[in-house]
Enzyme design. Structure first.
Site: not given
Ligand code: 13P
Length: 252
Positions: A9, A11, A95, A97, A165, A171, A211
């Site tokens: 992803n 982002k 997601h 976010e 997740e 993150g 992560s």
């Molecule tokens: P990270 O791998 O940066 O923690 O992000 C995970 C994520 O949100 C994938 O959709």
């Protein structure tokens, strides 16, 4: 056996030049014959050029978000049919976010998952608890609610992937331990048995995200109910993403 899937992803990262370099770097390191599916989810404006960039490789493309309606006066949004035009096959829905920054709630997310599967694409439905939920012992209750408000047996199981997740691991550099992740994945699969049946639940892929890095991927991916990873930060570095793809094969 479930074929593992490693999904990246992106982002809100990468311009066109950066994106071309990243895809070229991954393609260069990819074993095309390996028994693993690979998906990249770039920002929407990169889907058309990336569709060209992945020609000849096994990399599939996905979108990070979609609007639930087919068309209309929704400034700034894109529909499933528009994303389908780009050649993408998967769409991330729900997601964390989208939930926490953009306020997407269960009923909206449920409509989006339905729009994706009705449009013939595969929905990657993202779920996970916050740190507050985990510390209060509410992890499974939150997971149950997120499953109950969106998943019903009329969603074709072969057009659905679930991504677990934990919000506290996204993150942050903190990862769920392989045992913590496996415990939730096994719980999700048991709930999928209720939504579908044992046979379908057994075939459904459940990805772990939060992560995931080259150094921790193999131990996470070795867990019996973890069928791949949804990778954020580490998918922006070709070497790291390729290393995670290789890790799933050693973990198998
Ligand atoms: P990270 O791998 O940066 O923690 O992000 C995970 C994520 O949100 C994938 O959709």
């Amino acid at each position: 056996m479930r074929k593992p899937l490693i999904a990246g992803n992106w982002k809100m990262h990468n311009t066109l030049v950066e994106a071309r370099a990243l895809v070229a770097g991954v393609v260069e390191r990819l074993d095309e014959s390996a028994d693993v599916d690979v998906l990249m989810c770039p920002p929407v404006q990169l889907l058309f050029p990336m569709a060209k960039a992945v020609v000849g490789s096994k990399i599939m493309l996905g979108a990070q978000n979609v609007h639930e309606e087919q068309s209309g006066a929704f400034t700034g949004e894109v529909s499933v049919a528009m994303l389908k035009d780009t050649g993408c096959s998967h769409i991330l829905v729900g997601h964390s976010e989208r939930r926490h920054i953009f306020g997407e709630m269960g009923d909206r997310i449920a409509k989006k998952v339905r729009a994706v599967v009705q449009g013939g694409l595969t929905a990657i439905y993202c779920i996970g608890e916050t740190l507050e939920d985990r510390e209060a012992g509410r992890t499974m209750a939150v997971i149950d609610q997120q499953i109950d408000e969106v998943l019903t047996g009329d969603i074709p199981a072969d057009q659905l992937i679930v991504a677990y997740e934990p919000v506290w691991a996204i993150g942050t550099g903190k990862t769920a331990s392989p045992e913590q992740a496996q415990e939730v994945h096994a719980h999700i699969r048991s709930r999928l048995v209720d939504v579908y049946d044992a046979g379908k639940a057994e075939k459904l892929r459940i990805l772990y995200g939060g992560s995931v890095k080259p150094g921790n991927a193999a131990s996470i991916l070795a867990q019996p109910d973890i069928d791949g990873a949804l990778v954020g930060g580490a998918c922006l570095v070709a070497e790291d993403f390729a290393a995670i793809i290789s890790a799933v094969l050693t973990a198998a």
